[in-house]
Design an enzyme around this catalytic site. Structure first.
Site, mmCIF file in Angstrom:
data_model
loop_
_atom_site.group_PDB
_atom_site.id
_atom_site.type_symbol
_atom_site.label_atom_id
_atom_site.label_comp_id
_atom_site.label_asym_id
_atom_site.label_seq_id
_atom_site.Cartn_x
_atom_site.Cartn_y
_atom_site.Cartn_z
ATOM 1 N N GLY A 33 0.814 -1.203 0.000
ATOM 2 C CA GLY A 33 0.000 0.000 0.000
ATOM 3 C C GLY A 33 0.850 1.256 0.000
ATOM 4 O O GLY A 33 2.062 1.214 0.233
ATOM 5 N N CYS A 34 0.213 2.393 -0.238
ATOM 6 C CA CYS A 34 0.920 3.676 -0.264
ATOM 7 C C CYS A 34 1.546 3.987 1.098
ATOM 8 O O CYS A 34 0.891 3.852 2.129
ATOM 9 C CB CYS A 34 -0.041 4.804 -0.619
ATOM 10 N N SER A 35 2.790 4.374 1.077
ATOM 11 C CA SER A 35 3.535 4.797 2.271
ATOM 12 C C SER A 35 3.530 3.751 3.383
ATOM 13 O O SER A 35 3.694 4.087 4.556
ATOM 14 C CB SER A 35 2.988 6.123 2.799
ATOM 15 N N SER A 36 3.352 2.494 3.049
ATOM 16 C CA SER A 36 3.302 1.433 4.060
ATOM 17 C C SER A 36 4.639 1.210 4.750
ATOM 18 O O SER A 36 4.694 0.675 5.844
ATOM 19 C CB SER A 36 2.827 0.126 3.433
#
Length: 190
Positions: free
Chosen positions: A41-44
């Site tokens: 996921g984004c910025s995980s």
């Protein structure tokens, strides 16, 4: 999700952020053992720095829970490109497993299933042609891990997987690997 993290050797999350909306970091830290993890996921994989205190973020929670390796994204990514990256990582891992194990019919079968998987479409989420439920009924991970003498390293395939992205220097550069060089094996072997 807690059961999946405890009972499997690889946990893969494709969704928004790190999945903290489904299982918070403090719950992950309570686990006694934890699977190798892909958080796509984004910025995980981003960490928040707190001055002279230890950084905080999802990768730290997974490492504290005993996960040997976490592949996660440092910044926002597009769904199609990160799907390509994830598929390429899995392709590389399964290809390595099948070529290292001459004669292992089960590894070869799984590698062929993932090879046939296509990511298509121009709008919305990626469409996948196969899933775990479409795997051969007689596929047993424990037999494969016991009979084959192969142990691919997860982080070693990241460079090759970055090339699968349309934007390899933007989206492909976002995934990083936290942890130690890790092989996929059954929990009882760890």
């Amino acid at each position: 999700m807690v059961l999946a993290l405890r009972s499997h050797d690889l946990f893969i999350y494709f969704g928004h952020g790190s999945g903290a909306q489904y299982i918070p970091g403090h719950e992950i830290q309570k686990l006694e053992n934890c699977a190798a993890t892909f958080l796509m996921g984004c910025s995980s994989g981003s960490l928040s720095l707190n001055g002279s205190y230890a950084p905080q973020g999802a990768p730290i929670c997974y490492l504290l829970a005993g996960s040997p390796v976490i592949v996660a994204n440092l910044w926002e990514v597009t769904d199609k490109d990160i799907d390509r990256f994830g598929k390429a990582m899995l392709d590389c891992l399964l290809k390595e497993r099948s070529t290292a194990s001459t004669g292992c019919v089960q590894c070869t079968s799984v590698a062929e299933k993932f090879k046939s998987m296509k990511i298509t479409g121009t709008k919305g989420n990626a469409k996948k042609k196969t899933s775990r439920k479409n795997m051969p009924e007689d596929f047993d991970d424990s037999i494969c891990n016991n009979c084959c003498n192969h142990r691919p390293k997860i982080g070693s395939f990241m460079g090759q997987a970055r090339e699968a992205c349309i934007l390899p220097f933007l989206i492909g550069a976002s995934p990083v690997c936290y942890g130690v060089p890790t092989c996929i094996s059954k929990k009882k072997d760890l």
